[in-house]
Structure formats: C-alpha cells, structure tokens
Design a protein around this motif. Sequence first.
Motif, mmCIF file in Angstrom:
data_model
loop_
_atom_site.group_PDB
_atom_site.id
_atom_site.type_symbol
_atom_site.label_atom_id
_atom_site.label_comp_id
_atom_site.label_asym_id
_atom_site.label_seq_id
_atom_site.Cartn_x
_atom_site.Cartn_y
_atom_site.Cartn_z
ATOM 1 N N PRO A 184 31.628 -62.827 13.548
ATOM 2 C CA PRO A 184 32.891 -63.540 13.713
ATOM 3 C C PRO A 184 32.935 -64.411 12.484
ATOM 4 O O PRO A 184 31.947 -64.670 11.712
ATOM 5 C CB PRO A 184 32.754 -64.322 15.005
ATOM 6 N N GLY A 185 33.850 -65.425 12.356
ATOM 7 C CA GLY A 185 33.789 -66.355 11.290
ATOM 8 C C GLY A 185 34.309 -65.888 10.037
ATOM 9 O O GLY A 185 33.855 -66.078 9.069
ATOM 10 N N ILE A 186 34.980 -64.724 10.095
ATOM 11 C CA ILE A 186 35.579 -63.961 8.836
ATOM 12 C C ILE A 186 36.895 -64.588 8.568
ATOM 13 O O ILE A 186 37.849 -64.512 9.276
ATOM 14 C CB ILE A 186 35.653 -62.508 9.188
ATOM 15 N N ARG A 187 37.228 -64.976 7.121
ATOM 16 C CA ARG A 187 38.521 -65.439 6.634
ATOM 17 C C ARG A 187 38.951 -64.528 5.526
ATOM 18 O O ARG A 187 37.876 -64.694 4.377
ATOM 19 C CB ARG A 187 38.312 -66.778 6.570
ATOM 20 N N PRO A 188 39.887 -63.746 5.442
ATOM 21 C CA PRO A 188 40.140 -63.178 4.228
ATOM 22 C C PRO A 188 40.721 -64.309 3.074
ATOM 23 O O PRO A 188 40.863 -65.427 3.788
ATOM 24 C CB PRO A 188 41.388 -62.514 4.538
ATOM 25 N N ALA A 189 40.420 -63.859 2.007
ATOM 26 C CA ALA A 189 40.771 -64.825 0.822
ATOM 27 C C ALA A 189 41.996 -65.487 1.210
ATOM 28 O O ALA A 189 43.039 -64.913 1.294
ATOM 29 C CB ALA A 189 40.484 -64.190 -0.549
ATOM 30 N N ILE A 199 32.127 -69.754 6.661
ATOM 31 C CA ILE A 199 32.842 -68.445 6.802
ATOM 32 C C ILE A 199 32.473 -67.932 5.775
ATOM 33 O O ILE A 199 32.024 -67.967 4.583
ATOM 34 C CB ILE A 199 34.525 -68.715 6.914
ATOM 35 N N MET A 200 33.234 -66.383 5.729
ATOM 36 C CA MET A 200 32.963 -65.530 4.772
ATOM 37 C C MET A 200 34.182 -64.512 4.545
ATOM 38 O O MET A 200 34.784 -64.388 5.566
ATOM 39 C CB MET A 200 31.873 -64.533 4.818
ATOM 40 N N THR A 201 34.427 -63.932 3.558
ATOM 41 C CA THR A 201 35.570 -63.124 3.356
ATOM 42 C C THR A 201 35.299 -61.730 3.972
ATOM 43 O O THR A 201 33.725 -61.546 3.945
ATOM 44 C CB THR A 201 36.166 -62.705 2.066
ATOM 45 N N PRO A 202 35.944 -60.915 4.393
ATOM 46 C CA PRO A 202 35.295 -59.396 4.877
ATOM 47 C C PRO A 202 34.593 -58.687 3.819
ATOM 48 O O PRO A 202 33.398 -58.255 4.162
ATOM 49 C CB PRO A 202 36.676 -58.717 5.111
ATOM 50 N N ASP A 203 35.104 -58.907 2.604
ATOM 51 C CA ASP A 203 34.051 -58.098 1.483
ATOM 52 C C ASP A 203 32.900 -58.716 1.420
ATOM 53 O O ASP A 203 31.819 -58.056 1.361
ATOM 54 C CB ASP A 203 34.986 -57.910 0.281
ATOM 55 N N GLU A 204 32.665 -60.039 1.395
ATOM 56 C CA GLU A 204 31.350 -60.885 1.317
ATOM 57 C C GLU A 204 30.422 -60.235 2.679
ATOM 58 O O GLU A 204 29.278 -60.266 2.385
ATOM 59 C CB GLU A 204 31.739 -62.334 1.451
ATOM 60 N N ALA A 208 26.936 -58.460 2.419
ATOM 61 C CA ALA A 208 25.653 -59.074 2.909
ATOM 62 C C ALA A 208 25.023 -58.258 3.776
ATOM 63 O O ALA A 208 23.867 -58.294 4.070
ATOM 64 C CB ALA A 208 26.037 -60.543 3.375
ATOM 65 N N GLY A 209 25.665 -57.383 4.483
ATOM 66 C CA GLY A 209 25.023 -56.389 5.442
ATOM 67 C C GLY A 209 25.461 -56.369 6.795
ATOM 68 O O GLY A 209 24.926 -55.827 7.930
ATOM 69 N N ALA A 210 26.572 -56.857 6.989
ATOM 70 C CA ALA A 210 27.394 -56.923 8.417
ATOM 71 C C ALA A 210 27.673 -55.368 8.760
ATOM 72 O O ALA A 210 28.088 -54.619 7.706
ATOM 73 C CB ALA A 210 28.763 -57.753 8.243
ATOM 74 N N SER A 211 27.842 -54.929 9.899
ATOM 75 C CA SER A 211 28.389 -53.695 10.005
ATOM 76 C C SER A 211 29.904 -53.759 10.684
ATOM 77 O O SER A 211 30.401 -52.679 10.474
ATOM 78 C CB SER A 211 27.189 -52.767 11.164
ATOM 79 N N HIS A 212 30.089 -54.924 11.286
ATOM 80 C CA HIS A 212 31.344 -54.880 12.074
ATOM 81 C C HIS A 212 31.633 -56.550 11.842
ATOM 82 O O HIS A 212 30.779 -57.352 11.929
ATOM 83 C CB HIS A 212 31.356 -54.694 13.323
ATOM 84 N N LEU A 213 32.973 -56.663 11.808
ATOM 85 C CA LEU A 213 33.547 -57.837 11.641
ATOM 86 C C LEU A 213 34.575 -58.402 12.773
ATOM 87 O O LEU A 213 35.173 -57.386 13.092
ATOM 88 C CB LEU A 213 34.456 -57.858 10.239
ATOM 89 N N VAL A 214 34.571 -59.542 13.271
ATOM 90 C CA VAL A 214 35.341 -60.007 14.373
ATOM 91 C C VAL A 214 36.450 -61.022 13.459
ATOM 92 O O VAL A 214 35.999 -61.865 12.914
ATOM 93 C CB VAL A 214 34.619 -61.007 15.310
#
Length: 237
Positions: A184-189, A199-204, A208-214
């Motif tokens: 979690p803590g994902i923010r599109p640019a 926070i990170m963007t979905p792409d970042e 970095a190695g995430a398998s799923h994003l909330v």
Amino acid sequence: MTTPTIFCAIDTPDLDRAKTLAAQIGPVTGGIKLGLEFFCTHGPDGVRRVMDEAPDTALFLDLKFHDIPNTVAAALRTVAKTRPAFVNVHAAGGAEMMRAGREALMDEAVRLNITPPRLLAVTILTSFDAPTLSAVGQGDDVAAQVIRLATLTQESGLDGVVCSAHEIAPLRNRLGPAFTLMVPGIRPAGTESGDQKRIMTPDEALAAGASHLVIGRPITGAADPAAATQMIVESLS
Ligand code: C5P
C-alpha cells in the motif's frame, strides 16, 4: 482467475457506495480490498454482496487477525467462505498462529472445493516508529523487526507480507522472488499523497520488486473512478 497486480482499497462502511465502486473498478483492476471498517459493519454477507457486483474480481480481505492459534484458525475458516484470494494476520501472533491459520485455510479450501486463499502477514504497522516499537518492547529498530517478522512469516509457510514501499527492496532481496509483497502507500504521479508518508508510484514499486499494489483514494476519490483506474493500469510499463 489470474491474480491481478492492483487491488483497489474500498474503505467505506457504506454498502451501496462499496457496491457501486466495486462495479466500476473491479472490471478494470481485477482486484478489490475490503478491510475492517467495512467488515465490522456488514460482515461476510456484505462482502459477498459487494463481490457480486464485480464478478471475476479477486478479493483481498484485509482483517489482520491476531489471537491464539485456535481462534485465528476458526476466524480464517469462516472468512474463507467469502472466497478471498488473499487474507492476512499479524506476524507478531507467532509461528504457531500463522501455521494454524494456513492449515485451516487449506482444510477449508478442500472442503469448499475452492482455490486456497493465500495467507499474508503484516509485520510492523506503518504507523509505528522507533519510540512506538520500543514502548511495546520490540526494540527500536523498525527495519530489523520488519525483516525478522517477514522471515518468520516465510518460515511459517505463509505466502507473503504486506509491506510499505521502502521495505520492498530489502524484503525481496532477503526472501526471494516467489514471496508475495503486497504494497500500500502507492500514489500515481501527480496525485495527492494524503496521509501516506513513504509513497512510490506504481511503476517504481513494481520495479523495486512489489508483486501487488494496494491503491485506494487516488481511485475511489476520483471524479471518475473507472477512468482513474484505467489511467493507472495503462501507466504500468
Ligand atoms: O487510500 P490509500 O491508497 O492510502 O489506501 C491504502 C490502503 O492500504 C488502506 O486500506 C490502508 O488501510 C491500507 N494500508 C496502508 N498501510 C499499511 C497497511 C495497509 O495504507 N501499512
């Protein structure tokens, strides 16, 4: 059903709003997360009613169980009936609790003839900092405690952990390519960070190695949630 990359957090106690959001977002993300606020208001029946609006959408039931092994196993058996793709517990509940939870899900999946829900653990809540951790007697090194609990999670046979964006790289490095990292803590640019600090963007996050994003409010707070979701999906390289 393939496991989607994005789970949209629908954080509301309002059943009709949750159903509307699920119908709009489910077909685009393929994944929805429902949490304690919704579950405490509407229970398993409410979960079913929301997911009925989004057929072929995977559910992450984010209830973060933490109790004695027998109670957690019983609770997981009950929520398995809502056919979640993912459910979770607190790693601090210990190895015995995590193993009991996993076995209960496996048993119940056979009984219901469903794919076993994958079991994740929460390590240290992102609301914790060094003084908060120290006050509950777990030392003052948050990063070390996250690694310790994530390793215990893997040794207990669970499928992965929920982790913050800045924990992705060290956990991926330590726990290998197959371990689920739900982030979690994902923010599109260009979107508001709100109360999320790291926070990170979905792409970042994926790089970095995430398998799923909330992703919650950037979608649910948009004027057109389906369009906001579509933009995020298309932004993934
Ligand atoms: O709206 P937003 O994208 O911040 O939603 C993030 C979701 O992920 C919320 O449901 C929140 O409870 C959950 N979450 C989080 N941080 C964690 C664990 C879960 O934001 N460490």
